[in-house]
Design a protein around this motif. Structure first.
Motif, PDB file in Angstrom:
ATOM      1  N   ASP A 148       0.828  -1.230  -0.101  1.00 50.22           N
ATOM      2  CA  ASP A 148       0.022  -0.118   0.002  1.00 50.22           C
ATOM      3  C   ASP A 148       0.685   1.439  -0.055  1.00 50.22           C
ATOM      4  OD1 ASP A 148      -2.484   1.443   0.453  1.00 50.22           O
ATOM      5  OD2 ASP A 148      -1.522   1.809   2.481  1.00 50.22           O
ATOM      6  N   LEU A 149       0.818   2.121  -1.151  1.00 48.18           N
ATOM      7  CA  LEU A 149       1.201   3.453  -1.001  1.00 48.18           C
ATOM      8  C   LEU A 149       0.193   4.545  -1.231  1.00 48.18           C
ATOM      9  CD1 LEU A 149       4.129   2.691  -3.556  1.00 48.18           C
ATOM     10  CD2 LEU A 149       4.368   2.832  -1.203  1.00 48.18           C
ATOM     11  N   ASP A 150       0.348   5.575  -0.108  1.00 45.49           N
ATOM     12  CA  ASP A 150      -0.691   6.656  -0.035  1.00 45.49           C
ATOM     13  C   ASP A 150       0.069   7.953  -0.759  1.00 45.49           C
ATOM     14  OD1 ASP A 150      -2.212   8.708   0.481  1.00 45.49           O
ATOM     15  OD2 ASP A 150      -2.996   7.740   2.504  1.00 45.49           O
ATOM     16  N   LEU A 151      -0.267   8.149  -2.062  1.00 42.84           N
ATOM     17  CA  LEU A 151       0.328   9.524  -2.529  1.00 42.84           C
ATOM     18  C   LEU A 151      -0.013  10.714  -2.035  1.00 42.84           C
ATOM     19  CD1 LEU A 151       1.829  10.697  -5.159  1.00 42.84           C
ATOM     20  CD2 LEU A 151      -0.480  10.403  -6.288  1.00 42.84           C
ATOM     21  N   ASP A 152      -1.270  10.754  -1.841  1.00 43.25           N
ATOM     22  CA  ASP A 152      -1.687  12.301  -1.151  1.00 43.25           C
ATOM     23  C   ASP A 152      -0.734  12.224   0.164  1.00 43.25           C
ATOM     24  OD1 ASP A 152      -3.656  12.644  -3.019  1.00 43.25           O
ATOM     25  OD2 ASP A 152      -5.051  11.656  -1.777  1.00 43.25           O
ATOM     26  N   GLN A 153      -0.735  11.379   1.128  1.00 39.47           N
ATOM     27  CA  GLN A 153      -0.005  11.443   2.301  1.00 39.47           C
ATOM     28  C   GLN A 153       1.709  11.796   2.060  1.00 39.47           C
ATOM     29  OE1 GLN A 153       1.413   8.049   4.767  1.00 39.47           O
ATOM     30  NE2 GLN A 153       0.113   9.041   6.392  1.00 39.47           N
ATOM     31  N   LEU A 154       2.236  11.076   1.137  1.00 38.77           N
ATOM     32  CA  LEU A 154       3.530  11.336   0.799  1.00 38.77           C
ATOM     33  C   LEU A 154       3.717  12.554   0.174  1.00 38.77           C
ATOM     34  CD1 LEU A 154       4.574   7.905  -1.212  1.00 38.77           C
ATOM     35  CD2 LEU A 154       6.078   9.317   0.577  1.00 38.77           C
ATOM     36  N   SER A 155       2.660  13.137  -0.546  1.00 40.90           N
ATOM     37  CA  SER A 155       2.677  14.498  -1.165  1.00 40.90           C
ATOM     38  C   SER A 155       2.978  15.560  -0.155  1.00 40.90           C
ATOM     39  CB  SER A 155       1.833  14.704  -2.055  1.00 40.90           C
ATOM     40  OG  SER A 155       1.828  14.080  -3.227  1.00 40.90           O
ATOM     41  N   ASP A 156       1.972  15.158   0.794  1.00 40.93           N
ATOM     42  CA  ASP A 156       1.806  16.209   1.884  1.00 40.93           C
ATOM     43  C   ASP A 156       3.126  16.329   2.683  1.00 40.93           C
ATOM     44  OD1 ASP A 156      -0.693  17.137   1.109  1.00 40.93           O
ATOM     45  OD2 ASP A 156      -1.587  15.873   2.618  1.00 40.93           O
ATOM     46  N   THR A 157       3.494  15.133   2.929  1.00 38.27           N
ATOM     47  CA  THR A 157       4.705  15.126   3.631  1.00 38.27           C
ATOM     48  C   THR A 157       6.090  15.822   2.856  1.00 38.27           C
ATOM     49  OG1 THR A 157       4.092  12.874   4.573  1.00 38.27           O
ATOM     50  CG2 THR A 157       6.637  13.500   5.092  1.00 38.27           C
ATOM     51  N   VAL A 158       6.116  15.531   1.660  1.00 43.99           N
ATOM     52  CA  VAL A 158       7.235  16.017   1.139  1.00 43.99           C
ATOM     53  C   VAL A 158       7.196  17.631   0.854  1.00 43.99           C
ATOM     54  CG1 VAL A 158       8.338  16.115  -1.277  1.00 43.99           C
ATOM     55  CG2 VAL A 158       7.444  13.914  -0.240  1.00 43.99           C
ATOM     56  N   LYS A 159       5.941  18.072   0.809  1.00 44.12           N
ATOM     57  CA  LYS A 159       5.890  19.595   0.800  1.00 44.12           C
ATOM     58  C   LYS A 159       6.574  20.226   1.957  1.00 44.12           C
ATOM     59  CE  LYS A 159       1.287  19.540  -1.662  1.00 44.12           C
ATOM     60  NZ  LYS A 159      -0.190  19.910  -1.283  1.00 44.12           N
ATOM     61  N   ASP A 160       6.187  19.617   3.117  1.00 45.27           N
ATOM     62  CA  ASP A 160       6.872  20.169   4.420  1.00 45.27           C
ATOM     63  C   ASP A 160       8.440  19.764   4.433  1.00 45.27           C
ATOM     64  OD1 ASP A 160       4.495  20.828   5.602  1.00 45.27           O
ATOM     65  OD2 ASP A 160       4.166  19.057   6.433  1.00 45.27           O
ATOM     66  N   LEU A 161       8.805  18.657   3.873  1.00 46.77           N
ATOM     67  CA  LEU A 161      10.240  18.433   3.780  1.00 46.77           C
ATOM     68  C   LEU A 161      11.060  19.476   2.889  1.00 46.77           C
ATOM     69  CD1 LEU A 161      12.876  16.555   4.160  1.00 46.77           C
ATOM     70  CD2 LEU A 161      11.961  15.228   2.433  1.00 46.77           C
ATOM     71  N   CYS A 162      10.128  19.969   1.694  1.00 47.22           N
ATOM     72  CA  CYS A 162      10.866  20.733   0.747  1.00 47.22           C
ATOM     73  C   CYS A 162      11.216  22.255   1.436  1.00 47.22           C
ATOM     74  CB  CYS A 162      10.083  20.947  -0.297  1.00 47.22           C
ATOM     75  SG  CYS A 162       9.850  19.481  -1.443  1.00 47.22           S
ATOM     76  N   VAL A 163      10.124  22.549   2.419  1.00 46.91           N
ATOM     77  CA  VAL A 163      10.312  23.867   3.073  1.00 46.91           C
ATOM     78  C   VAL A 163      11.655  23.805   4.219  1.00 46.91           C
ATOM     79  CG1 VAL A 163       9.133  25.452   4.736  1.00 46.91           C
ATOM     80  CG2 VAL A 163       8.060  24.456   2.859  1.00 46.91           C
ATOM     81  N   PHE A 164      11.441  22.391   4.747  1.00 45.56           N
ATOM     82  CA  PHE A 164      12.562  22.136   5.854  1.00 45.56           C
ATOM     83  C   PHE A 164      13.892  22.333   5.249  1.00 45.56           C
ATOM     84  CE2 PHE A 164      15.092  18.635   7.512  1.00 45.56           C
ATOM     85  CZ  PHE A 164      15.356  19.330   9.030  1.00 45.56           C
ATOM     86  N   VAL A 165      14.280  21.594   4.116  1.00 41.94           N
ATOM     87  CA  VAL A 165      15.505  21.486   3.434  1.00 41.94           C
ATOM     88  C   VAL A 165      15.779  22.960   2.905  1.00 41.94           C
ATOM     89  CG1 VAL A 165      16.890  20.745   1.429  1.00 41.94           C
ATOM     90  CG2 VAL A 165      15.480  19.109   2.736  1.00 41.94           C
ATOM     91  N   LYS A 166      14.750  23.655   2.455  1.00 44.42           N
ATOM     92  CA  LYS A 166      15.156  24.922   1.923  1.00 44.42           C
ATOM     93  C   LYS A 166      15.537  26.161   3.178  1.00 44.42           C
ATOM     94  CE  LYS A 166      13.196  28.943  -0.525  1.00 44.42           C
ATOM     95  NZ  LYS A 166      11.893  29.558  -1.385  1.00 44.42           N
TER      96      LYS A 166
END
Length: 414
Positions: free
Chosen positions: A136-154
């Motif tokens: 099972d892979l949840d695209l919406d959950q992954l995308s939401d998490t990566v949004k925060d990760l992008c901000v964190f890395v930046k």
């Protein structure tokens, strides 16, 4: 295929053939012992039985190291030579250590970033575990998490890029650590290339999942400390196609599917699985290709000598436009510098430092934090390196870094 009740499994028990979960996911390879952690995980995942074509006992064929006799003797001679001479610290570095005066540090900020970084590692681990146990892979959950990760890395780029796992941590959870570090590099490169936020998030999702196909292969193929045979390498080479099929079945966007399918393609057509050339490879795959390779080269593994991030950068630059896309390599270079962020260096002025940020005008002369010194405001002292007295002479080797950090820690504790 024989059904085996989980309640009948015992710690340290082995099987003559692979043990799998439902739908063929390989749980243990022949001869791998059952652990308490595995039994606990099976209970948590609500599995009441596993399957195997074999029985309890030792594997019929032992996986052996493919190192030749000559290679073995060479390694033994090197080990004996090192033991006789003992590890030696460069004289100039010794002098630099003696001159260090311990000052302010950024431990609080770095530790805070490290804690958040580890939370993302735990998240990626849960994504891989969820797929391994439930497909099972949840695209919406992954995308939401990566949004925060992008901000964190930046916002914390110069701290995040200093984080490097120990060889023990990496060997214990190779796929997850590799996915996390590669994704950080991918986001940094994406920011440098000015990708819009939607594409940046898609790139991050693709990079997190670029090794998901490995989960359909025996675990020893990505956890082994040994050199692989040609047959084992060929089997590993199927993981981009396996990953593509996984994401295709889960209805992920085609752009993400292609990023995973093509991340081992090369500009000159020597990659796999389709031998695509530069113009036919997707943008996400070009970026993941660079990040995946750079991360792999610069990370420690038991079966090869450790290489510095500087060595990794030099190797990537040598292959610019032949194996890797030139624009992506340039973005990597200007995001990390020739002496990448996190590297420990020896300067022409006799001081030791750690690269803490890039120089946007010249990737050869990054900003360096001088070890053990602080500025007037109490923050760590940083300098802009140049081609004169503040020139970086070389990267410190592993032993010199360990000695430097131990020396600083002892001074701080006095």
């Amino acid at each position: 295929m024989n059904a085996i009740k989980v309640e009948s499994l015992k710690v340290d028990q082995t099987f003559t053939h692979e043990v799998v979960l439902d739908k063929g996911f390989i749980l243990m390879v022949p001869g791998q012992p059952v652990t308490r952690e595995l039994l606990k995980a099976l209970q948590i995942w609500n599995f009441d039985q596993v399957q195997s074509e074999g029985s309890v006992g030792q594997p019929p064929v032992e996986i052996t190291d493919t190192t030749s006799a000559d290679d073995f003797m060479e390694e033994q001679n090197k080990a004996a030579e090192q033991e006789n001479s003992g590890p030696k610290l460069n004289t100039n570095v010794k002098e630099a250590l003696e001159k260090i005066q311990i000052g302010g540090n950024e431990k609080t900020r770095l530790n805070a970033v490290l804690n958040i970084y580890n939370e993302y590692i735990s998240y990626i681990n849960s994504v891989y575990t969820r797929y391994a146990t439930h497909e099972d892979l949840d695209l919406d959950q992954l995308s939401d998490t990566v949004k925060d990760l992008c901000v964190f890395v930046k916002e914390n780029r110069r701290f995040v890029l200093r984080i490097s796992p120990t060889i023990e941590t990496r060997n214990k959870n190779y796929l997850v650590i590799h996915a996390m570090r590669s994704t950080v590099f991918a986001i940094v490169i994406g920011l440098r290339l000015h990708l819009d936020f939607t594409k940046l998030v898609e790139l991050g999702v693709a990079c997190i999942l670029h090794e998901i196909g490995m989960l359909q292969l025996p675990s020893y193929l990505y956890l082994s400390d040994k050199r692989f045979t040609n047959a084992e390498r060929a089997r590993i080479a199927t993981h981009p196609l396996l990953g593509y099929k996984i994401l295709s079945s889960a209805n992920f966007p085609v752009s993400i599917q292609r990023g995973i399918l093509e991340h081992h393609e090369r500009e000159d057509g020597t990659g796999y699985p389709q031998n695509l050339t530069g113009e036919k490879i997707s943008q996400y795959a070009k970026i993941i290709s660079v990040c995946c390779s750079y991360e792999a080269i610069s990370s420690p593994r038991n079966f090869r000598e450790a290489r510095t991030t500087y060595d990794a950068m030099v190797e990537m630059l040598k292959n610019q436009n032949s194996k890797y896309n030139g624009d992506v390599i340039k973005a990597l270079l200007y995001s990390l510098s020739v002496f990448p962020i996190g590297a420990y260096v020896y300067l022409a002025n006799g001081k030791l430092g750690q690269v803490c940020d890039v120089n946007p005008d010249n990737p050869k002369n990054p900003i360096v934090q001088i070890l053990g010194e602080k500025a007037a405001d109490g923050d760590p002292r940083t300098i802009q390196t140049d081609d004169s007295m503040n020139k970086i002479v070389r990267i410190l080797n592993k032993k010199e870094v360990e000695d430097a950090l131990k020396f600083i820690e002892s001074k701080e504790n006095q």
